[in-house]
Design a protein around this motif. Structure first.
Motif, PDB file in Angstrom:
ATOM      1  N   THR A  18       0.819  -1.217   0.000  1.00  0.00           N
ATOM      2  CA  THR A  18       0.000   0.000   0.000  1.00  0.00           C
ATOM      3  C   THR A  18       0.849   1.262   0.000  1.00  0.00           C
ATOM      4  OG1 THR A  18      -0.135  -0.078   2.417  1.00  0.00           O
ATOM      5  CG2 THR A  18      -1.924  -1.120   1.176  1.00  0.00           C
ATOM      6  N   GLY A  19       2.170   1.122  -0.078  1.00  0.00           N
ATOM      7  CA  GLY A  19       3.045   2.291  -0.059  1.00  0.00           C
ATOM      8  C   GLY A  19       4.203   2.065   0.889  1.00  0.00           C
ATOM      9  N   ARG A  20       4.739   3.168   1.427  1.00  0.00           N
ATOM     10  CA  ARG A  20       5.911   3.104   2.290  1.00  0.00           C
ATOM     11  C   ARG A  20       5.665   2.189   3.484  1.00  0.00           C
ATOM     12  NH1 ARG A  20       9.319   8.287   3.496  1.00  0.00           N
ATOM     13  NH2 ARG A  20      10.509   7.338   1.814  1.00  0.00           N
ATOM     14  N   GLY A  21       6.705   1.414   3.817  1.00  0.00           N
ATOM     15  CA  GLY A  21       6.638   0.558   4.986  1.00  0.00           C
ATOM     16  C   GLY A  21       6.143  -0.845   4.713  1.00  0.00           C
ATOM     17  N   CYS A  22       5.797  -1.140   3.457  1.00  0.00           N
ATOM     18  CA  CYS A  22       5.211  -2.449   3.135  1.00  0.00           C
ATOM     19  C   CYS A  22       6.176  -3.390   2.419  1.00  0.00           C
ATOM     20  CB  CYS A  22       3.968  -2.272   2.256  1.00  0.00           C
ATOM     21  SG  CYS A  22       2.714  -1.195   2.966  1.00  0.00           S
ATOM     22  N   TRP A  23       7.263  -2.845   1.892  1.00  0.00           N
ATOM     23  CA  TRP A  23       8.125  -3.631   1.008  1.00  0.00           C
ATOM     24  C   TRP A  23       8.674  -4.890   1.680  1.00  0.00           C
ATOM     25  CZ3 TRP A  23       8.836  -4.584  -3.819  1.00  0.00           C
ATOM     26  CH2 TRP A  23       9.997  -5.211  -4.259  1.00  0.00           C
ATOM     27  N   THR A  24       9.127  -4.772   2.909  1.00  0.00           N
ATOM     28  CA  THR A  24       9.692  -5.931   3.601  1.00  0.00           C
ATOM     29  C   THR A  24       8.665  -7.048   3.716  1.00  0.00           C
ATOM     30  OG1 THR A  24      10.934  -4.334   4.921  1.00  0.00           O
ATOM     31  CG2 THR A  24      11.022  -6.635   5.610  1.00  0.00           C
ATOM     32  N   ALA A  25       7.430  -6.664   4.031  1.00  0.00           N
ATOM     33  CA  ALA A  25       6.369  -7.656   4.251  1.00  0.00           C
ATOM     34  C   ALA A  25       5.953  -8.359   2.965  1.00  0.00           C
ATOM     35  CB  ALA A  25       5.160  -6.990   4.896  1.00  0.00           C
ATOM     36  N   VAL A  26       5.962  -7.640   1.830  1.00  0.00           N
ATOM     37  CA  VAL A  26       5.457  -8.238   0.589  1.00  0.00           C
ATOM     38  C   VAL A  26       6.560  -8.832  -0.282  1.00  0.00           C
ATOM     39  CG1 VAL A  26       3.476  -6.684   0.561  1.00  0.00           C
ATOM     40  CG2 VAL A  26       5.524  -6.052  -0.716  1.00  0.00           C
ATOM     41  N   SER A  27       7.830  -8.559   0.039  1.00  0.00           N
ATOM     42  CA  SER A  27       8.915  -9.101  -0.780  1.00  0.00           C
ATOM     43  C   SER A  27       9.858  -9.982   0.032  1.00  0.00           C
ATOM     44  CB  SER A  27       9.701  -7.973  -1.454  1.00  0.00           C
ATOM     45  OG  SER A  27      10.311  -7.126  -0.479  1.00  0.00           O
ATOM     46  N   HIS A  28      10.532  -9.418   1.017  1.00  0.00           N
ATOM     47  CA  HIS A  28      11.521 -10.177   1.786  1.00  0.00           C
ATOM     48  C   HIS A  28      10.898 -11.317   2.588  1.00  0.00           C
ATOM     49  CE1 HIS A  28      15.022  -7.656   0.927  1.00  0.00           C
ATOM     50  NE2 HIS A  28      14.188  -6.636   0.968  1.00  0.00           N
ATOM     51  N   LEU A  29       9.803 -11.022   3.273  1.00  0.00           N
ATOM     52  CA  LEU A  29       9.198 -12.050   4.121  1.00  0.00           C
ATOM     53  C   LEU A  29       8.806 -13.295   3.327  1.00  0.00           C
ATOM     54  CD1 LEU A  29       8.203 -12.923   6.916  1.00  0.00           C
ATOM     55  CD2 LEU A  29       6.018 -11.804   6.395  1.00  0.00           C
ATOM     56  N   SER A 295      12.270  -4.857 -13.144  1.00  0.00           N
ATOM     57  CA  SER A 295      13.098  -5.643 -12.225  1.00  0.00           C
ATOM     58  C   SER A 295      12.245  -6.498 -11.298  1.00  0.00           C
ATOM     59  CB  SER A 295      13.994  -4.730 -11.387  1.00  0.00           C
ATOM     60  OG  SER A 295      13.236  -3.908 -10.521  1.00  0.00           O
ATOM     61  N   ILE A 296      10.930  -6.194 -11.265  1.00  0.00           N
ATOM     62  CA  ILE A 296      10.000  -6.973 -10.447  1.00  0.00           C
ATOM     63  C   ILE A 296       9.142  -7.878 -11.324  1.00  0.00           C
ATOM     64  CG2 ILE A 296       8.066  -6.814  -8.829  1.00  0.00           C
ATOM     65  CD1 ILE A 296       9.161  -4.081  -7.991  1.00  0.00           C
ATOM     66  N   VAL A 297       8.517  -7.280 -12.343  1.00  0.00           N
ATOM     67  CA  VAL A 297       7.572  -8.028 -13.177  1.00  0.00           C
ATOM     68  C   VAL A 297       8.212  -8.328 -14.532  1.00  0.00           C
ATOM     69  CG1 VAL A 297       5.143  -8.150 -13.891  1.00  0.00           C
ATOM     70  CG2 VAL A 297       5.803  -6.613 -12.054  1.00  0.00           C
ATOM     71  N   ASP A 298       9.340  -9.053 -14.531  1.00  0.00           N
ATOM     72  CA  ASP A 298      10.000  -9.312 -15.805  1.00  0.00           C
ATOM     73  C   ASP A 298       9.314 -10.414 -16.604  1.00  0.00           C
ATOM     74  OD1 ASP A 298      10.814 -11.363 -14.154  1.00  0.00           O
ATOM     75  OD2 ASP A 298      12.894 -11.367 -14.843  1.00  0.00           O
ATOM     76  N   LYS A 299       8.291 -11.060 -16.017  1.00  0.00           N
ATOM     77  CA  LYS A 299       7.507 -12.005 -16.810  1.00  0.00           C
ATOM     78  C   LYS A 299       6.787 -11.292 -17.948  1.00  0.00           C
ATOM     79  CE  LYS A 299       6.373 -16.008 -13.960  1.00  0.00           C
ATOM     80  NZ  LYS A 299       5.289 -16.818 -13.375  1.00  0.00           N
ATOM     81  N   ASN A 334      11.925 -12.226  -7.702  1.00  0.00           N
ATOM     82  CA  ASN A 334      13.333 -11.952  -7.962  1.00  0.00           C
ATOM     83  C   ASN A 334      14.120 -11.722  -6.677  1.00  0.00           C
ATOM     84  OD1 ASN A 334      12.990 -12.257 -10.707  1.00  0.00           O
ATOM     85  ND2 ASN A 334      12.660 -10.076 -11.087  1.00  0.00           N
ATOM     86  N   VAL A 335      13.439 -11.257  -5.629  1.00  0.00           N
ATOM     87  CA  VAL A 335      14.083 -11.141  -4.319  1.00  0.00           C
ATOM     88  C   VAL A 335      14.453 -12.535  -3.810  1.00  0.00           C
ATOM     89  CG1 VAL A 335      13.767 -10.416  -1.921  1.00  0.00           C
ATOM     90  CG2 VAL A 335      12.917  -8.970  -3.772  1.00  0.00           C
ATOM     91  N   HIS A 336      13.557 -13.496  -4.017  1.00  0.00           N
ATOM     92  CA  HIS A 336      13.842 -14.887  -3.651  1.00  0.00           C
ATOM     93  C   HIS A 336      15.063 -15.402  -4.416  1.00  0.00           C
ATOM     94  CE1 HIS A 336      13.095 -19.167  -2.825  1.00  0.00           C
ATOM     95  NE2 HIS A 336      13.277 -19.362  -4.116  1.00  0.00           N
ATOM     96  N   SER A 337      15.129 -15.104  -5.707  1.00  0.00           N
ATOM     97  CA  SER A 337      16.268 -15.546  -6.515  1.00  0.00           C
ATOM     98  C   SER A 337      17.570 -14.919  -6.026  1.00  0.00           C
ATOM     99  CB  SER A 337      16.040 -15.187  -7.989  1.00  0.00           C
ATOM    100  OG  SER A 337      14.918 -15.868  -8.504  1.00  0.00           O
ATOM    101  N   MET A 338      17.492 -13.665  -5.592  1.00  0.00           N
ATOM    102  CA  MET A 338      18.665 -12.967  -5.060  1.00  0.00           C
ATOM    103  C   MET A 338      19.153 -13.646  -3.775  1.00  0.00           C
ATOM    104  SD  MET A 338      18.800  -8.947  -3.957  1.00  0.00           S
ATOM    105  CE  MET A 338      17.451  -9.209  -2.775  1.00  0.00           C
ATOM    106  N   TYR A 339      18.225 -13.966  -2.872  1.00  0.00           N
ATOM    107  CA  TYR A 339      18.598 -14.672  -1.646  1.00  0.00           C
ATOM    108  C   TYR A 339      19.207 -16.032  -1.967  1.00  0.00           C
ATOM    109  CZ  TYR A 339      16.538 -11.516   1.857  1.00  0.00           C
ATOM    110  OH  TYR A 339      16.281 -10.458   2.687  1.00  0.00           O
ATOM    111  N   ASN A 340      18.639 -16.720  -2.927  1.00  0.00           N
ATOM    112  CA  ASN A 340      19.152 -18.029  -3.320  1.00  0.00           C
ATOM    113  C   ASN A 340      20.594 -17.922  -3.814  1.00  0.00           C
ATOM    114  OD1 ASN A 340      18.548 -20.974  -4.140  1.00  0.00           O
ATOM    115  ND2 ASN A 340      19.276 -20.082  -6.057  1.00  0.00           N
TER     116      ASN A 340
END
Length: 373
Positions: A18-29, A295-299, A334-340
């Motif tokens: 929904t904006g600032r403060g959400c990125w960690t929850a929707v990508s990293h987690l 970089s997010i939706v490269d599909k 792609n965040v998952h691929s980066m961690y991998n």
């Protein structure tokens, strides 16, 4: 092999973006939870109570430790990797505290608010001999992996030129949420230039090499914007904007190719593609098209290549996508691929503090060379 034990800094209670403060929850987690190489063992927020709320809201195990400071988190011997995913203004302080405790550290992109902070963090990481990486997930994207393979394989011969025409995020140019106003400030460290252009530049130099002989123009077409509050009410009718919405850069790559990058932010986008990237070689040409969030939706992106007089051939790059990423949202894949890649030590697919510092230096050169208006 033992799992990498992660301490997260910046996990909110959010479930959707929904904006600032959400990125960690929707990508990293979700990226970490999907990976067998990692285990989230601790959280640090602005207070212990805030961390406990996030642990409960996100359904993490009750054994997950809650901390109210990075120092307390870094003192935990059960934490192998500290993930800093907060506003860029806080990256330096939090990452430095973790590095001083000899922890391995991840920091979101941009690495810090200015190049001096970036250089200090990179030097400290090297001195303490810790492992680091940066949230430049474009390097791990299947599209960039395939492009790098095509260039390295000499399929289009020697690269002669590269031209990029791109449209940045489609958010309105003259109305902006107050919670994101630092994005409008050229000196904030987190703006149109360092985030949108910076993400692309990092992938660009990863594929084609560094830029030199730089010339650039920054222009702010919309010098004031309306700032809106959480209820879309106007809180400032004419907030002064200093970050550019038109960015033009020319230079020479380390292999000698001529390069031009044009990023625009129109009120109405007249092209079905936000990104058009041509890479021309002695034996052929590559054309990449895709959305502004490539970089997010490269599909939704496409790579086409032409050799000789034949037609363009569509190049498949989906085989580079990890099977686990298929079940993740675009923001996490792609965040998952980066961690991998980090878990495997494959630096061809992620940016270390050292390599990210190089991109920051080029951004600095572009900024210093820019004619501004």
């Amino acid at each position: 092999m033992a799992r990498i034990r992660v301490g997260l800094i910046g996990l909110s209670t959010a479930k959707t973006f929904t904006g600032r403060g959400c990125w960690t929850a929707v990508s990293h987690l979700p990226a970490l939870l999907q990976s067998p190489e990692y285990e989230i063992v601790a959280l640090a927020n602005s207070s212990v109570e805030s961390a406990k709320r996030s642990i409960a809201a996100q359904g993490l195990p009750e054994s997950t430790k809650a901390y109210g400071s990075v120092d307390d988190l870094a003192d935990d011997p059960d934490v192998d990797l500290i993930v800093v995913s907060v506003r860029v203004e806080n990256h330096y302080e939090l990452a430095k505290s973790a590095l001083l405790k000899n922890k391995n550290v991840f920091v979101e992109w941009p690495m810090a608010a200015n190049t001096a902070e970036v250089e200090e963090l990179a030097a400290l990481a090297k001195k303490n001999n810790v492992q680091t990486f940066i949230g430049a997930q474009g390097r791990a994207s299947p599209m960039m992996q395939k492009l790098k393979e095509i260039i390295s394989s000499n399929k289009i011969g020697r690269v002669l030129s590269s031209s990029v025409v791109a449209c940045s995020l489609s958010r309105s140019v003259d109305v902006w949420p107050e919670s994101l106003k630092s994005y409008l400030d050229m000196e904030s460290g987190g703006n149109e230039f360092t985030i949108i252009f910076g993400h692309f530049l990092d992938s660009f130099v990863h594929v084609l090499g560094d830029l030199s002989h730089i010339q650039s123009i920054f222009k702010t077409g919309y010098k004031t914007v309306q700032l809106t509050g959480p209820d879309n009410n106007i809180v400032d009718p004419a907030y002064v904007k200093t970050s550019p919405d038109q960015i033009l850069v020319q230079g020479i790559t380390s292999s000698g190719a001529v390069a031009s990058l044009s990023f625009r932010k129109p009120r109405y986008n007249g092209d079905e593609h936000d990104l058009r990237w041509y890479i021309s070689g002695t034996e052929g040409e590559i054309m990449v098209t895709g959305p502004s969030t490539w970089s997010i939706v490269d599909k939704d992106a496409e790579i086409r290549i032409k050799n000789g007089d034949g037609p363009f051939e569509v190049v498949d790059f989906q085989s580079y996508r990890l099977p686990a990423a298929e079940t993740l949202s675009p923001m996490a894949a792609n965040v998952h691929s980066m961690y991998n890649a980090f878990a495997k030590g494959d630096t061809t697919k992620y940016a270390t503090f050292e390599s990210a510092a190089n991109t920051h230096r080029i951004l600095d050169e572009i900024k210093k060379a820019a004619y501004t208006d």
